[in-house]
Design a protein around this motif. Structure first.
Motif, PDB file in Angstrom:
ATOM      1  N   GLY A 142      -3.254   3.396  -5.264  1.00  0.00           N
ATOM      2  CA  GLY A 142      -3.214   2.988  -3.868  1.00  0.00           C
ATOM      3  C   GLY A 142      -2.164   1.932  -3.579  1.00  0.00           C
ATOM      4  O   GLY A 142      -1.972   1.535  -2.436  1.00  0.00           O
ATOM      5  N   THR A 201       0.834  -1.197   0.000  1.00  0.00           N
ATOM      6  CA  THR A 201       0.000   0.000   0.000  1.00  0.00           C
ATOM      7  C   THR A 201       0.871   1.250   0.000  1.00  0.00           C
ATOM      8  O   THR A 201       1.960   1.275   0.556  1.00  0.00           O
ATOM      9  CB  THR A 201      -0.928   0.041   1.225  1.00  0.00           C
ATOM     10  N   PHE A 258      -5.703   4.689  -0.332  1.00  0.00           N
ATOM     11  CA  PHE A 258      -6.941   5.256  -0.863  1.00  0.00           C
ATOM     12  C   PHE A 258      -6.801   5.660  -2.329  1.00  0.00           C
ATOM     13  O   PHE A 258      -7.759   5.618  -3.076  1.00  0.00           O
ATOM     14  CB  PHE A 258      -7.381   6.485  -0.059  1.00  0.00           C
ATOM     15  N   ARG A 290     -12.942  13.777  -0.122  1.00  0.00           N
ATOM     16  CA  ARG A 290     -11.899  13.326  -1.033  1.00  0.00           C
ATOM     17  C   ARG A 290     -11.054  14.509  -1.465  1.00  0.00           C
ATOM     18  O   ARG A 290     -11.561  15.549  -1.859  1.00  0.00           O
ATOM     19  CB  ARG A 290     -12.538  12.681  -2.249  1.00  0.00           C
ATOM     20  N   MET A 307      -6.921  12.622   1.847  1.00  0.00           N
ATOM     21  CA  MET A 307      -8.144  12.997   2.552  1.00  0.00           C
ATOM     22  C   MET A 307      -7.954  14.403   3.109  1.00  0.00           C
ATOM     23  O   MET A 307      -6.936  14.716   3.700  1.00  0.00           O
ATOM     24  CB  MET A 307      -8.424  12.020   3.694  1.00  0.00           C
ATOM     25  N   CYS A 344      -0.897   8.008   0.670  1.00  0.00           N
ATOM     26  CA  CYS A 344      -2.367   8.069   0.687  1.00  0.00           C
ATOM     27  C   CYS A 344      -2.981   6.923   1.491  1.00  0.00           C
ATOM     28  O   CYS A 344      -4.201   6.805   1.571  1.00  0.00           O
ATOM     29  CB  CYS A 344      -2.908   8.062  -0.737  1.00  0.00           C
ATOM     30  N   ARG A 345      -2.152   6.054   2.054  1.00  0.00           N
ATOM     31  CA  ARG A 345      -2.585   4.906   2.848  1.00  0.00           C
ATOM     32  C   ARG A 345      -3.515   3.955   2.089  1.00  0.00           C
ATOM     33  O   ARG A 345      -4.427   3.370   2.654  1.00  0.00           O
ATOM     34  CB  ARG A 345      -3.252   5.363   4.146  1.00  0.00           C
TER      35      ARG A 345
END
Length: 83
Positions: A61, A29, A36, A50, A40, A33-34
């Protein structure tokens, strides 16, 4: 068991474990952006929404792991040298 031998055995186990992880799951991952694919942000009311498209992972991602990148790089060098 001597401490030096124990340290070498631990490093060998960690190295083999990471190389196995890179072989089984070459993509991890994205840390920015972890996973996503976008950042966020918080709007004025305090709600999450978003944000911008992640440039590091190109919105997928997932990113290639460093060990897998090294392996791919070594294979490309070997392939180019043996043509």
């Amino acid at each position: 068991m001597p401490p030096a031998l124990l340290a070498i055995a631990c490093l060998l186990a960690i190295t083999l474990g990471y190389s196995g992880l890179c072989a089984l799951s070459p993509l991890g991952t994205c840390r920015k952006c972890r996973g996503f694919g976008f950042a966020m942000t918080i709007d004025r009311r305090g709600c999450l929404k978003r944000g911008k498209h992640c440039r590091r992972c190109d919105g997928h991602g997932k990113r290639i792991r460093f060990g897998r990148w090294l392996y791919n790089h070594a294979v490309r060098i070997h392939h180019a040298g043996t043509r």
